[in-house]
Design an enzyme around this catalytic site. Structure first.
Site, mmCIF file in Angstrom:
data_model
loop_
_atom_site.group_PDB
_atom_site.id
_atom_site.type_symbol
_atom_site.label_atom_id
_atom_site.label_comp_id
_atom_site.label_asym_id
_atom_site.label_seq_id
_atom_site.Cartn_x
_atom_site.Cartn_y
_atom_site.Cartn_z
ATOM 1 N N LYS A 11 -28.234 38.179 19.944
ATOM 2 C CA LYS A 11 -28.221 37.951 21.399
ATOM 3 C C LYS A 11 -29.606 38.229 21.995
ATOM 4 O O LYS A 11 -30.616 38.031 21.333
ATOM 5 C CB LYS A 11 -27.132 38.799 22.062
ATOM 6 C CG LYS A 11 -25.773 38.621 21.376
ATOM 7 C CD LYS A 11 -24.622 39.097 22.194
ATOM 8 C CE LYS A 11 -23.347 38.956 21.395
ATOM 9 N NZ LYS A 11 -22.145 39.077 22.163
ATOM 10 N N HIS A 96 -21.510 29.137 22.293
ATOM 11 C CA HIS A 96 -21.085 30.535 22.378
ATOM 12 C C HIS A 96 -20.459 30.773 23.749
ATOM 13 O O HIS A 96 -20.904 30.201 24.747
ATOM 14 C CB HIS A 96 -22.282 31.463 22.160
ATOM 15 C CG HIS A 96 -21.873 32.893 21.984
ATOM 16 N ND1 HIS A 96 -21.579 33.703 23.058
ATOM 17 C CD2 HIS A 96 -21.676 33.637 20.876
ATOM 18 C CE1 HIS A 96 -21.224 34.901 22.600
ATOM 19 N NE2 HIS A 96 -21.272 34.881 21.274
ATOM 20 N N GLU A 168 -13.724 32.461 18.134
ATOM 21 C CA GLU A 168 -14.084 33.666 18.883
ATOM 22 C C GLU A 168 -13.248 33.734 20.155
ATOM 23 O O GLU A 168 -13.634 33.151 21.181
ATOM 24 C CB GLU A 168 -15.560 33.621 19.273
ATOM 25 C CG GLU A 168 -16.503 33.573 18.111
ATOM 26 C CD GLU A 168 -17.804 34.303 18.428
ATOM 27 O OE1 GLU A 168 -18.205 35.146 17.628
ATOM 28 O OE2 GLU A 168 -18.392 34.051 19.497
ATOM 29 N N GLY A 174 -17.360 41.601 22.666
ATOM 30 C CA GLY A 174 -17.962 42.735 23.371
ATOM 31 C C GLY A 174 -16.955 43.710 23.949
ATOM 32 O O GLY A 174 -17.285 44.487 24.843
ATOM 33 N N GLY A 235 -21.748 40.220 16.653
ATOM 34 C CA GLY A 235 -22.731 40.481 17.699
ATOM 35 C C GLY A 235 -23.318 41.874 17.568
ATOM 36 O O GLY A 235 -24.205 42.122 16.747
HETATM 37 P P1 PGA Z 1 -19.508 41.190 19.445
HETATM 38 O O1 PGA Z 1 -20.091 39.746 19.775
HETATM 39 O O2 PGA Z 1 -19.430 41.296 17.953
HETATM 40 O O3 PGA Z 1 -20.496 42.135 20.059
HETATM 41 O O4 PGA Z 1 -18.152 41.272 20.083
HETATM 42 C C1 PGA Z 1 -19.584 38.628 19.119
HETATM 43 C C2 PGA Z 1 -20.385 37.401 19.410
HETATM 44 O O5 PGA Z 1 -21.497 37.433 19.899
HETATM 45 O O6 PGA Z 1 -19.936 36.327 19.137
#
Ligand code: PGA
Length: 263
Positions: A11, A96, A168, A174, A235
């Site tokens: 990210k 995403h 996802e 997150g 992520g």
């Molecule tokens: P995360 O993010 O693992 O922090 O939940 C997942 C993603 O960016 O697809």
């Protein structure tokens, strides 16, 4: 690609040369410790760092977090799929949920990007998944069918097998909340059915489907291979090279997907 896939989405993180340098040193050390993993490891840093990440040992591939659909032109702030290809990048995350939510990317825009990525011989890692409300309303099946339908519309078999899908669920990103193994497997089955009906069973078996959303090394088996997924998109936890190594090791230890399906 190897038996399983690990995608790390860094990210908009690692904000200084020191942070980037330290991350790369630690990652290199961890990856060298793993003997020839039977896992494709793809790390997707901010585009400013792609060149540095590209120089990592070849066990680690490098991907972008986004790309435009045009190959060049008056699109200030964008990066083109042709640029990525010409600079040795092989993969790109598209659609995403953060791009869909904060930058207004619709299924139509994502589709244009998927087509452009394939045209320039990049592997698109395309994110699909429902919101919490859509799940509560019982709309998972229709959302997945709509999003997958848009991604694969008009693609030949050869193009389709180069797409990597990442399931996802938006409410799991997150949040430290993950769906159950059964819930993930239901989506895996929906995707397999969709691909079998759109193409055939052989093609459906070839398309890699990953799970993403709050993956940690402790939960990895239940959200990936136990749910018949071919890997994970991670992520936050990918910001720790030690955690990356643990997750890659865990995928490496997974049974062969064909064996897992026949259990
Ligand atoms: P995360 O993010 O693992 O922090 O939940 C997942 C993603 O960016 O697809």
């Amino acid at each position: 690609m190897a038996k399983s896939v690990f995608v790390g989405n860094l990210k908009m993180n690692l904000v200084s040369p020191d942070e980037v340098g330290q991350y790369l040193i630690n990652l290199k050390r961890e990856m060298e410790r793993l003997a020839h993993p039977d896992v494709s490891v793809i790390l997707c840093p901010p585009s400013l760092y792609l060149e540095q990440f590209r120089k990592l040992p070849s066990v680690v591939a490098c991907g972008a977090q986004n790309a435009h659909w045009e190959k060049s032109g008056a699109f200030t702030g964008e990066i083109s799929p042709l640029m990525l290809k010409n600079f040795g990048i092989e993969h790109v995350i598209l659609g995403h949920s953060e791009r869909r939510e904060h930058f207004g990317e619709t299924d139509e825009i994502v589709k244009q990007k998927v087509d452009a990525a394939l045209k320039h011989f990049l592997t698109p890692i395309v994110c699909i998944g429902e919101t919490r409300t859509e799940r509560e309303r019982g709309e998972v099946e229709s959302v997945i069918a709509r999003q997958a339908g848009s991604v694969f519309a008009g693609l030949s078999k050869l193009q389709a097998e180069n797409v990597v899908l990442a399931y996802e669920p938006r409410w799991a990103i997150g949040t430290d909340v993950t769906p159950t193994t059964a819930e993930i497997m239901e989506v895996r089955i929906l995707i397999r059915k969709f691909l079998t009906e759109s193409y055939d069973a052989a093609l459906a078996a070839k398309v890699r489907v990953l799970y993403g959303g709050s993956v940690k090394h402790t939960t990895l088996p239940e959200v990936s291979w136990e749910a018949e997924m071919e890997g994970v998109l991670v992520g936050r936890e990918s910001l720790s090279p030690l955690e990356v190594a643990k997750m890659v090791e865990s995928l490496q230890a997974a049974p062969d997907p064909q064996d897992a399906q026949s259990l």
